[in-house]
Design an enzyme around this catalytic site. Structure first.
Site, mmCIF file in Angstrom:
data_model
loop_
_atom_site.group_PDB
_atom_site.id
_atom_site.type_symbol
_atom_site.label_atom_id
_atom_site.label_comp_id
_atom_site.label_asym_id
_atom_site.label_seq_id
_atom_site.Cartn_x
_atom_site.Cartn_y
_atom_site.Cartn_z
ATOM 1 N N LYS A 270 -1.001 -0.163 -0.218
ATOM 2 C CA LYS A 270 0.255 -0.880 -0.004
ATOM 3 C C LYS A 270 0.796 -1.405 -1.331
ATOM 4 O O LYS A 270 1.994 -1.320 -1.607
ATOM 5 C CB LYS A 270 0.025 -2.031 0.968
ATOM 6 C CG LYS A 270 -0.318 -1.588 2.383
ATOM 7 C CD LYS A 270 -0.594 -2.785 3.272
ATOM 8 C CE LYS A 270 -1.008 -2.335 4.668
ATOM 9 N NZ LYS A 270 -1.328 -3.501 5.544
ATOM 10 N N ASP B 298 -8.824 -4.049 -14.906
ATOM 11 C CA ASP B 298 -7.995 -5.084 -15.519
ATOM 12 C C ASP B 298 -7.401 -4.568 -16.825
ATOM 13 O O ASP B 298 -8.135 -4.162 -17.719
ATOM 14 C CB ASP B 298 -8.857 -6.326 -15.781
ATOM 15 C CG ASP B 298 -8.027 -7.558 -16.123
ATOM 16 O OD1 ASP B 298 -6.999 -7.409 -16.821
ATOM 17 O OD2 ASP B 298 -8.408 -8.658 -15.712
#
Length: 258
Positions: free
Chosen positions: A238, A159
């Site tokens: 992806k 994060d």
């Protein structure tokens, strides 16, 4: 790992007046719904592939001994051991474990749907070399791992805590890096990756300041400004491919224990 941007580890510093090592967690635990396949994997595969947290050093060979390496041999202490902190939903972790079938992976993640998802991948792909500790990685480092036991550490897309006032909550800070470096063997490495350039800059600064580590890319690839070429084992997910097509950058940092 959060290459699919599932909840990932980061520091939680609710009491900002306390020293880092007394307050940091490697995560902020978030709720999430576990699918039926993940729940089934947790129930059926959890007993074999989950390592319970304990407040003392563990045997790092025995948990892998029930399965064999890709060469049909039992895993031993000669097989490299990699600690991964935060794997999100486990997509990239499973791919790396397939690419490096003779390497042992100890993966820390507290997001239960992510744990279930990786267990499901383990079952579907018959992965032999992953064990999961669903616990705060900082406490795992402090209590379960001994100095010089690791061949590498992977921390992918933690994060970034974008807001400046939250930067202090980022996982990659000097005390944790010192702790990680102390658990590495000589020649072991820490590999971090991020798609947030300000965090990449902070990672480079913090890792460069750790006296036990050196940065091979600083001399072998000076044109990259201290960042490393993407190692072959880290796949493009992806999400990452979408970002690259949109012109977003990704920065890898690989520092080695002296």
């Amino acid at each position: 790992m959060s290459t699919d941007h599932a909840p990932t580890p980061h520091a939680a510093a609710d009491n900002e007046t306390q020293p880092y090592l007394r307050t940091i967690k490697s995560f902020v635990k978030r709720t999430g719904r576990m699918g039926s396949g993940q729940a089934k994997a947790m129930q059926e595969l959890g007993p074999q592939f989950l390592l319970p947290y304990q407040a003392s050093a563990i045997d790092l060979v025995a948990p892998y001994a029930s399965r064999t390496s890709s060469r049909g041999q039992s895993f031993t202490q000669e097989n490299p051991l990699i600690l991964e902190i935060g794997f999100g939903m486990g997509e990239a972790t499973a791919q790396i474990a397939t690419t490096l079938p003779d390497t042992r992976f100890l993966c820390c993640e507290v997001h239960e749907p992510g744990v279930g998802a990786l267990l499901k991948r383990i079952g579907e792909q018959d992965l032999r070399n992953i064990r999961i500790c669903a616990h705060d990685a900082v406490e795992v480092l402090d209590n379960m791992l001994t100095p010089g036991c690791l061949d590498g550490v992977h921390i992918f897309f933690p994060d970034p805590w974008h807001k400046a006032r939250h930067n202090k909550r980022r996982l990659i800070q000097s005390p944790l890096v010192a702790k990680l470096a102390g658990r590495l063997k000589s020649g072991g490495y820490i590999h971090c990756a991020t798609d947030w350039e300000p965090y990449a800059q902070q990672m480079l600064e913090v890792l460069s300041a750790e006296p036990l580590l050196h940065n091979p890319a600083a001399t072998s690839n000076p044109e990259l400004g201290g960042y490393a070429p993407k190692p072959h084992y880290r796949p493009l997910t992806k999400f990452e491919n979408r970002g690259i097509k949109l012109g977003h950058g990704v920065w890898d940092l690989v520092f080695v224990r002296r």
